[in-house]
Design a protein around this motif. Structure first.
Motif, PDB file in Angstrom:
ATOM      1  N   GLU A 215       0.824  -1.209   0.000  1.00 31.83           N
ATOM      2  CA  GLU A 215       0.000   0.000   0.000  1.00 31.83           C
ATOM      3  C   GLU A 215       0.858   1.258   0.000  1.00 31.83           C
ATOM      4  N   ALA A 216       1.970   1.259   0.713  1.00 38.58           N
ATOM      5  CA  ALA A 216       2.856   2.424   0.713  1.00 38.58           C
ATOM      6  C   ALA A 216       3.470   2.634  -0.675  1.00 38.58           C
ATOM      7  N   GLU A 217       3.846   1.541  -1.339  1.00 38.50           N
ATOM      8  CA  GLU A 217       4.429   1.646  -2.676  1.00 38.50           C
ATOM      9  C   GLU A 217       3.396   2.145  -3.684  1.00 38.50           C
ATOM     10  N   LEU A 218       2.176   1.627  -3.603  1.00 37.69           N
ATOM     11  CA  LEU A 218       1.143   1.992  -4.571  1.00 37.69           C
ATOM     12  C   LEU A 218       0.535   3.363  -4.299  1.00 37.69           C
TER      13      LEU A 218
ATOM     14  N   PRO B 156      -2.438  -9.269  -3.325  1.00 41.27           N
ATOM     15  CA  PRO B 156      -3.312  -9.789  -2.260  1.00 41.27           C
ATOM     16  C   PRO B 156      -4.668  -9.072  -2.250  1.00 41.27           C
ATOM     17  N   ALA B 157      -5.649  -9.677  -1.575  1.00 41.27           N
ATOM     18  CA  ALA B 157      -7.021  -9.176  -1.579  1.00 41.27           C
ATOM     19  C   ALA B 157      -7.158  -7.767  -1.007  1.00 41.27           C
ATOM     20  N   ALA B 158      -6.462  -7.438   0.074  1.00 44.30           N
ATOM     21  CA  ALA B 158      -6.617  -6.114   0.705  1.00 44.30           C
ATOM     22  C   ALA B 158      -6.232  -4.967  -0.242  1.00 44.30           C
TER      23      ALA B 158
ATOM     24  N   GLN C 186      -6.217  -5.119  -3.450  1.00 48.73           N
ATOM     25  CA  GLN C 186      -7.197  -5.143  -4.535  1.00 48.73           C
ATOM     26  C   GLN C 186      -8.429  -4.353  -4.133  1.00 48.73           C
ATOM     27  N   ALA C 187      -8.859  -4.522  -2.889  1.00 50.66           N
ATOM     28  CA  ALA C 187     -10.021  -3.781  -2.395  1.00 50.66           C
ATOM     29  C   ALA C 187      -9.727  -2.286  -2.376  1.00 50.66           C
ATOM     30  N   ALA C 188      -8.515  -1.914  -2.000  1.00 51.69           N
ATOM     31  CA  ALA C 188      -8.138  -0.499  -1.987  1.00 51.69           C
ATOM     32  C   ALA C 188      -8.162   0.085  -3.394  1.00 51.69           C
ATOM     33  N   PHE C 189      -7.903  -0.745  -4.401  1.00 56.59           N
ATOM     34  CA  PHE C 189      -7.947  -0.272  -5.779  1.00 56.59           C
ATOM     35  C   PHE C 189      -9.371   0.038  -6.229  1.00 56.59           C
ATOM     36  N   LEU C 190     -10.349  -0.543  -5.563  1.00 58.81           N
ATOM     37  CA  LEU C 190     -11.735  -0.205  -5.900  1.00 58.81           C
ATOM     38  C   LEU C 190     -11.970   1.291  -5.707  1.00 58.81           C
ATOM     39  N   ARG C 191     -11.367   1.854  -4.669  1.00 64.27           N
ATOM     40  CA  ARG C 191     -11.506   3.299  -4.420  1.00 64.27           C
ATOM     41  C   ARG C 191     -10.869   4.086  -5.568  1.00 64.27           C
ATOM     42  N   VAL C 192      -9.735   3.619  -6.049  1.00 65.39           N
ATOM     43  CA  VAL C 192      -9.081   4.291  -7.171  1.00 65.39           C
ATOM     44  C   VAL C 192      -9.994   4.240  -8.394  1.00 65.39           C
ATOM     45  N   LEU C 193     -10.593   3.081  -8.656  1.00 66.65           N
ATOM     46  CA  LEU C 193     -11.455   2.923  -9.829  1.00 66.65           C
ATOM     47  C   LEU C 193     -12.766   3.689  -9.693  1.00 66.65           C
ATOM     48  N   GLN C 194     -13.402   3.599  -8.525  1.00 67.89           N
ATOM     49  CA  GLN C 194     -14.720   4.205  -8.346  1.00 67.89           C
ATOM     50  C   GLN C 194     -14.661   5.694  -8.068  1.00 67.89           C
ATOM     51  N   GLU C 195     -13.805   6.098  -7.167  1.00 65.18           N
ATOM     52  CA  GLU C 195     -13.784   7.485  -6.701  1.00 65.18           C
ATOM     53  C   GLU C 195     -12.661   8.316  -7.318  1.00 65.18           C
ATOM     54  N   ARG C 196     -11.732   7.660  -8.008  1.00 68.82           N
ATOM     55  CA  ARG C 196     -10.567   8.334  -8.579  1.00 68.82           C
ATOM     56  C   ARG C 196      -9.785   9.082  -7.501  1.00 68.82           C
TER      57      ARG C 196
END
Length: 183
Positions: free
Chosen positions: A104-107, A143-145, A147-157
């Motif tokens: 998460e820190a890297e991404l 990992p799943a966690a 991936q879930a954080a990426f949903l925010r990137v996709l949905q909310e930008r």
């Protein structure tokens, strides 16, 4: 049939076989037009796929590329970025090589002091691609966690860097690749 052709360090075995009934026609030299030069091909079916890619490149839609290792997924992702007209950077991330404790820190980046070893602020790979394309290679290894954080990137930008309590807006085109069947 059976002839061996050497090209550089590669050997090809010629096999003569009937063409499938549903196969697209091969493309002739005069039909090699437009798009990114790396997407030009004589294979009719592949040319149709590349034409679809060229049509969706200027849109905001996220893209998933599937294929075996070594089939040129990153090359296609770079061509997608080049054709998109996006002015930001093309940032490629090998998801399988990210250390699990720092994903998460890297991404998403972090602020100074957010964790041991965070001696400075870091944008993160997602914000580094702001205005451009973020290519997540081997996204199936993430990992799943995260991936879930990426949903925010996709949905909310937006992303929430580690140690920050408010989201940061981002403008990224997401392109992911995998050899896995994600379903």
């Amino acid at each position: 049939d059976g002839a061996v052709v050497e090209l550089g360090h590669s050997f090809f075995v010629f096999r003569q076989a009937p063409v499938e009934a549903h196969a697209a026609d091969d493309v002739v030299d005069d039909a090699l037009t437009g798009g990114a030069p790396v997407l030009q091909t004589y294979d009719g079916a592949l040319a149709e796929q590349f034409a679809t890619l060229a049509r969706i490149a200027p849109t905001e839609v996220s893209v998933l590329l599937q294929g075996e290792t070594g089939t040129g997924k990153e090359l296609v992702a770079r061509a997608l970025h080049d054709l998109s007209g996006r002015r930001g950077a093309f940032v490629a991330v090998n998801c399988g090589a990210l250390p699990p404790s720092l994903i998460e820190a890297e991404l998403f980046g972090h602020r100074r002091g957010a964790f041991t070893g965070a001696v400075g602020e870091r944008l993160g790979l997602v914000r580094s691609a702001d205005g451009g394309t973020l290519f997540l290679d081997e996204v199936g290894e993430l990992p799943a966690a995260p991936q879930a954080a990426f949903l925010r990137v996709l949905q909310e930008r937006e992303v929430v860097p580690v140690g920050v309590d408010h989201p940061v807006k981002v403008d990224v085109r997401l392109c992911a690749a995998t050899l896995r069947n994600l379903e």
